[in-house]
Write a protein that holds these residues in place. Structure first.
Motif, short mmCIF file in Angstrom:
data_model
loop_
_atom_site.label_atom_id
_atom_site.label_comp_id
_atom_site.label_asym_id
_atom_site.label_seq_id
_atom_site.Cartn_x
_atom_site.Cartn_y
_atom_site.Cartn_z
N ASN A 281 0.80 -1.23 0.00
CA ASN A 281 0.00 0.00 0.00
C ASN A 281 0.83 1.29 0.00
OD1 ASN A 281 -2.17 -1.72 0.15
ND2 ASN A 281 -2.46 -1.47 2.35
N ASN A 298 0.00 4.73 -1.50
CA ASN A 298 -0.33 4.68 -2.93
C ASN A 298 -1.39 5.71 -3.32
OD1 ASN A 298 1.47 2.57 -3.14
ND2 ASN A 298 -0.09 0.96 -3.19
N ASP A 299 -2.23 6.12 -2.36
CA ASP A 299 -3.27 7.10 -2.67
C ASP A 299 -2.76 8.54 -2.57
OD1 ASP A 299 -3.02 7.54 0.04
OD2 ASP A 299 -5.04 6.91 0.57
#
Length: 405
Positions: A281, A298-299
């Motif tokens: 992530n 990742n965002d």
């Protein structure tokens, strides 16, 4: 109200003071002593005794005498004094860790043992057996494992916020001089004069913290490290020592995490420690652009865990004293530090330690360093490969090994 204040004062006055004994007052042990004397006023502990063969020659000796500390220069006398000691802090040479920890446990003491856990896997298992047969506990003093930043990061890893760790790597370039290797009679040695296993090398001494840190962060609980099962190593030396001063390792854990270590005492420049965790992530960075541990998800979101060195180095001493007073929450028990010793055991069985090309080794009378070595290691770290896979002319292929339990 006044009666309650008076009662609280009486209870505080009569509360049992934790008695502490220290084995090893020179070198790093000296800093333990200074940390003890700098504990906050009212901290409920007393330094009862100190052992060091050269204790009377140390700068701190008069202060110990002034404070009524029992001073020993013979280990047997010190050992026989441990009956009523709550906590033994062991900062002795690596090859004394096992025997002195076991002696303390047999006397009913708890132990804060400076890293590493032991000089061999056999000694490490003997410590665990002695711990299990006693009423005491053992904590290993890998100070980053005691730090808020590392523990917060590990909790997020355990909670799945970053996903699985696929890859972890660390790099440390810490040049050392002749004084470092001449400071005692065991530095750079694989065995003592009497045949005891020492295995003193960068991975087992000055840089042990950083390999342990990756193993700890990828472990399956707050009290455990990952289980390494196999790996490969490139071992080199510029100094005339029994072991090695430069090492690159690639390990694989039972959970299929790939862990890489890059370290040397023979570079011209200093850099690190650095580490990176590549997770499902996001990615966690430390030391390259910031001394804080930073996770980039990742965002696009970012979390700053702070600097692991913001927690004072000898916070581990306070934690150990408090653990003697209350039901302990153990930090870095043998189950967490055993993985590091397993790796060292595997490295000790590797036969080939490659000497650097003599024309590349610079000796300025104070130290030795290898031309181009800083670049070779840092470039390999950035690429995430072994130097022997990178086309460097004097790098040797990695030697594969399996890890014993």
């Amino acid at each position: 109200r006044n009666f309650r204040r008076y009662a609280d004062k009486i209870i505080k006055m009569n509360k049992h003071k934790i008695s502490v004994a220290l084995s090893g007052a020179g070198g790093y042990g000296y800093h333990y002593l200074k940390a003890f004397f700098n504990l906050p006023d009212g901290f409920n502990a007393i330094l009862s005794s100190v052992f060091d063969p050269k204790l009377v020659d140390l700068e701190i000796y008069p202060e110990l005498i002034k404070n009524g500390v029992n001073c020993f220069t013979e280990y047997e006398d010190f050992k026989n004094s441990l009956k009523n000691i709550d906590l033994v802090v062991i900062v002795s040479p690596i090859h004394r860790h096992g025997s002195q920890t076991i002696d303390a446990l047999k006397h009913g003491c708890n132990v804060l043992l400076d890293k590493p856990l032991a000089s061999s896997l056999q000694e490490a298992h003997r410590i665990i057996e002695a711990r299990d047969a006693s009423k005491g506990w053992v904590m290993t003093g890998y100070q980053w494992s005691f730090s808020k930043a590392i523990r917060d990061l590990k909790q997020d890893l355990l909670d799945g916020k970053l996903g699985k760790v696929k890859r972890a790597k660390t790099m440390i370039l810490w040049p050392r001089d002749y004084n470092y290797y001449n400071r005692n009679n065991w530095a750079g040695k694989k065995y003592s004069h009497s045949g005891e296993i020492i295995n003193d090398n960068p991975v087992n001494n000055a840089m042990a913290h950083f390999l342990h840190n990756l193993l700890y962060l990828t472990g399956s609980s707050m009290e455990e490290s990952a289980v390494p099962v196999s790996g490969q190593a490139e071992l080199y030396r510029a100094y005339n020592i029994q072991t090695f001063d430069t090492a690159v390792l690639e390990l694989f854990t039972r959970d299929e995490t790939r862990i890489s270590f890059y370290g040397s005492h023979a570079t011209h420049t200093e850099k690190g420690p650095l580490f990176i965790l590549e997770c499902d992530n996001g990615v966690v960075y430390y030391g390259e652009l910031s001394k804080d541990i930073v996770a980039v998800f990742n965002d696009g979101s970012i979390k700053n865990y702070g600097n692991p060195d913001d927690t004072l180095q000898f916070h581990k001493l306070k934690v150990a004293i408090e653990a003697c007073q209350n039901k302990p929450t153990l930090i870095c028990p043998p189950e967490a530090s055993l993985a590091h010793t397993q790796v060292i055991e595997a490295l000790s069985e590797i036969k080939l330690i490659k000497g650097f090309e003599p024309s590349l080794v610079v000796d300025d009378g104070v130290r030795r360093y290898v031309q181009g070595l800083s670049y070779m290691i840092y470039s390999s770290y950035q690429q995430g490969v072994m130097p022997g896979q990178s086309g460097f002319a004097y790098a040797s292929p990695g030697q594969k090994f399996n890890i014993k339990y």
